[in-house]
Design a protein around this motif. Sequence first.
Motif, PDB file in Angstrom:
ATOM      1  N   LYS A 187     -26.362  10.846  -6.860  1.00 26.44           N
ATOM      2  CA  LYS A 187     -25.657  11.382  -5.692  1.00 26.44           C
ATOM      3  C   LYS A 187     -26.399  12.571  -5.090  1.00 26.44           C
ATOM      4  O   LYS A 187     -26.546  12.663  -3.876  1.00 26.44           O
ATOM      5  CB  LYS A 187     -24.217  11.784  -6.076  1.00 26.44           C
ATOM      6  N   GLU A 188     -26.859  13.459  -5.954  1.00 28.67           N
ATOM      7  CA  GLU A 188     -27.564  14.633  -5.438  1.00 28.67           C
ATOM      8  C   GLU A 188     -28.905  14.232  -4.813  1.00 28.67           C
ATOM      9  O   GLU A 188     -29.304  14.746  -3.771  1.00 28.67           O
ATOM     10  CB  GLU A 188     -27.778  15.634  -6.572  1.00 28.67           C
ATOM     11  N   LEU A 189     -29.573  13.294  -5.468  1.00 28.43           N
ATOM     12  CA  LEU A 189     -30.843  12.783  -4.937  1.00 28.43           C
ATOM     13  C   LEU A 189     -30.647  12.215  -3.533  1.00 28.43           C
ATOM     14  O   LEU A 189     -31.437  12.479  -2.622  1.00 28.43           O
ATOM     15  CB  LEU A 189     -31.335  11.687  -5.891  1.00 28.43           C
ATOM     16  N   LEU A 251     -21.571  19.838  -0.915  1.00 29.27           N
ATOM     17  CA  LEU A 251     -20.461  20.210  -1.788  1.00 29.27           C
ATOM     18  C   LEU A 251     -20.376  19.192  -2.918  1.00 29.27           C
ATOM     19  O   LEU A 251     -19.893  18.076  -2.730  1.00 29.27           O
ATOM     20  CB  LEU A 251     -19.153  20.227  -0.995  1.00 29.27           C
ATOM     21  N   ASP A 252     -20.907  19.606  -4.066  1.00 31.55           N
ATOM     22  CA  ASP A 252     -20.970  18.686  -5.199  1.00 31.55           C
ATOM     23  C   ASP A 252     -19.650  18.751  -5.970  1.00 31.55           C
ATOM     24  O   ASP A 252     -19.024  19.813  -6.027  1.00 31.55           O
ATOM     25  CB  ASP A 252     -22.148  19.094  -6.098  1.00 31.55           C
ATOM     26  N   GLU A 253     -19.265  17.647  -6.568  1.00 27.49           N
ATOM     27  CA  GLU A 253     -18.005  17.563  -7.326  1.00 27.49           C
ATOM     28  C   GLU A 253     -16.840  18.049  -6.480  1.00 27.49           C
ATOM     29  O   GLU A 253     -15.994  18.814  -6.946  1.00 27.49           O
ATOM     30  CB  GLU A 253     -18.064  18.427  -8.604  1.00 27.49           C
ATOM     31  N   VAL A 370     -28.731   6.375 -14.197  1.00 28.08           N
ATOM     32  CA  VAL A 370     -30.166   6.691 -14.120  1.00 28.08           C
ATOM     33  C   VAL A 370     -30.507   7.962 -14.893  1.00 28.08           C
ATOM     34  O   VAL A 370     -31.560   8.052 -15.519  1.00 28.08           O
ATOM     35  CB  VAL A 370     -30.624   6.810 -12.654  1.00 28.08           C
ATOM     36  N   ARG A 371     -29.602   8.937 -14.872  1.00 32.30           N
ATOM     37  CA  ARG A 371     -29.921  10.168 -15.595  1.00 32.30           C
ATOM     38  C   ARG A 371     -30.141   9.877 -17.069  1.00 32.30           C
ATOM     39  O   ARG A 371     -31.086  10.385 -17.684  1.00 32.30           O
ATOM     40  CB  ARG A 371     -28.828  11.215 -15.428  1.00 32.30           C
ATOM     41  N   GLN A 372     -29.280   9.032 -17.632  1.00 31.85           N
ATOM     42  CA  GLN A 372     -29.408   8.718 -19.056  1.00 31.85           C
ATOM     43  C   GLN A 372     -30.717   7.968 -19.330  1.00 31.85           C
ATOM     44  O   GLN A 372     -31.399   8.237 -20.321  1.00 31.85           O
ATOM     45  CB  GLN A 372     -28.212   7.874 -19.507  1.00 31.85           C
TER      46      GLN A 372
END
Length: 466
Positions: A187-189, A251-253, A370-372
């Motif tokens: 999401k941040e990407l 605005l994350d989360e 993907v992070r994992q």
Amino acid sequence: MASSTTATTGPPIQVLVVDNDPAHAEAMADSLSRVGYQCVVAGSGPEGVEQLERGGFEIVVSDLKMPGVGGLELLEKSKELLPDAQVVLVTGHGTVESAVEAMRQGAFNYLLKPLDLKQLRAVVDNAARSQHLRRANTELARRLDEKFGFESIIGNSQPVRELIDRLRRIAPTDATVLIQGETGTGKELVAQAIHQNSPRKNRPFVGLNCAALSENILESELFGHIRGAFTDAAHDRVGKFEYADGGTLFLDEVGDMPLPTQIKLLRVLESGEITRVGSNEPVRVNVRILSATNRDLETAIAAGAFREDLYHRLKVISVRLPRLVERREDIPLLIDYFVRMHATRHKKQVKSVSAAARRRLLAYEWPGNVRQLKNAIESMVVVDYDGVLDLDDLPPDLAPKQEADGSPMDSGASMAELVGKSMSDLEALFIGETLKVTAGNREEAAKMLGIGERTLYRKIKEYGLN
Ligand SMILES: Nc1ncnc2c1ncn2[C@@H]1O[C@H](COP(=O)(O)OP(=O)(O)OP(=O)(O)O)[C@@H](O)[C@H]1O
Ligand SMILES: [Mg+2]
């Protein structure tokens, strides 16, 4: 910065030499060519303009006094046609004032006649250095674009191609975008990629995690505060909204934002104005809002934890990111991408990823998406000692139980059940299972099976696997 032009890489610098005295022009061009510049000579002002129109020059050396079009006009033309080019003017004694005027109009430097060729080279070398610096900056900006552009979103599956297609259309607008997806789906990407591909890309991208902060701190982070607004407020403080002015606020989360803050945020989005905590004076801001959440906001709305009106404001456009298992065919690409990334980062040589390890990585469920996967690959790269990422390098939560003891299948049919089948049945079964694991990717399947792609095609046809 290297001190000599020859020490820097890149194509040679093109120099335009303009002088109505042919012998003088040749002498200058000759002297510069000898140290590696590529020179073009123009024998008059108008000819010089013609060359400028043709383009490609990074440095222009021109006589100041020429009949028709003089050095100052050429300087003006150069600023218009080739704004990045540096102009050096050559002037006689009587015209030093014009040379000074030329400097004011943006000439790089001027030289006095009679011309000292060593001095000419020194001044042109300086101009070249500034051009190399500019080239390096452009290159850096290009690489940053690449890093945060859509190229950074790795994947070639249908869902990713559709996602990028949508992002391409969304990014250039000012639309408010809500990005939804499970943890680690990117999401941040994606938020960064939207910003980087928008007209706001040269303005700030400011992120704020709404989950980590208490209501008071969050509001002061968002809107800023004035001195004395509360006990700890010793100074005025600019909030993220003002800081992001002209740019993008992420605005994350956002699903974790406290209800009172949600009301204030909604008011800001409706009015386009913020008010610092403790102040009465509204400040206009021009900010594009992107937000992200891994919560199901509709459920949160039903539970009274999220305001429906804010939800609709934030989700003018909504983007939903697929879970990694919904795009398994991207796993091989991601593996290679992260192996390269982490091998470089940790200065390790990685020759390959074993077929068994790939199989495991492809079959895993990836709850952390993907992070994992990225973290798993990093840990494999770090613990590996022989240049081949194999089952023994897998992090514990991925380590397969059966494969480790040498059994060829980690689930499904046991050896005993297979006994009695023919070799070709087994081959067909095995190829079919492998294709399932690679989500139909034949190139990847052939790699795992250790056979050529053509052979695999033939066998797929032969066994009617499709
Ligand atoms: N498609 C992709 N290609 C390359 N890297 C990716 C991709 N998706 C995610 N990543 C990487 O995975 C990591 C996690 O991504 P990101 O932080 O954007 O996830 P997120 O959805 O914001 O997760 P969370 O909800 O936990 O905050 C980052 O390092 C990111 O660069
Ligand atoms: Mg995130």
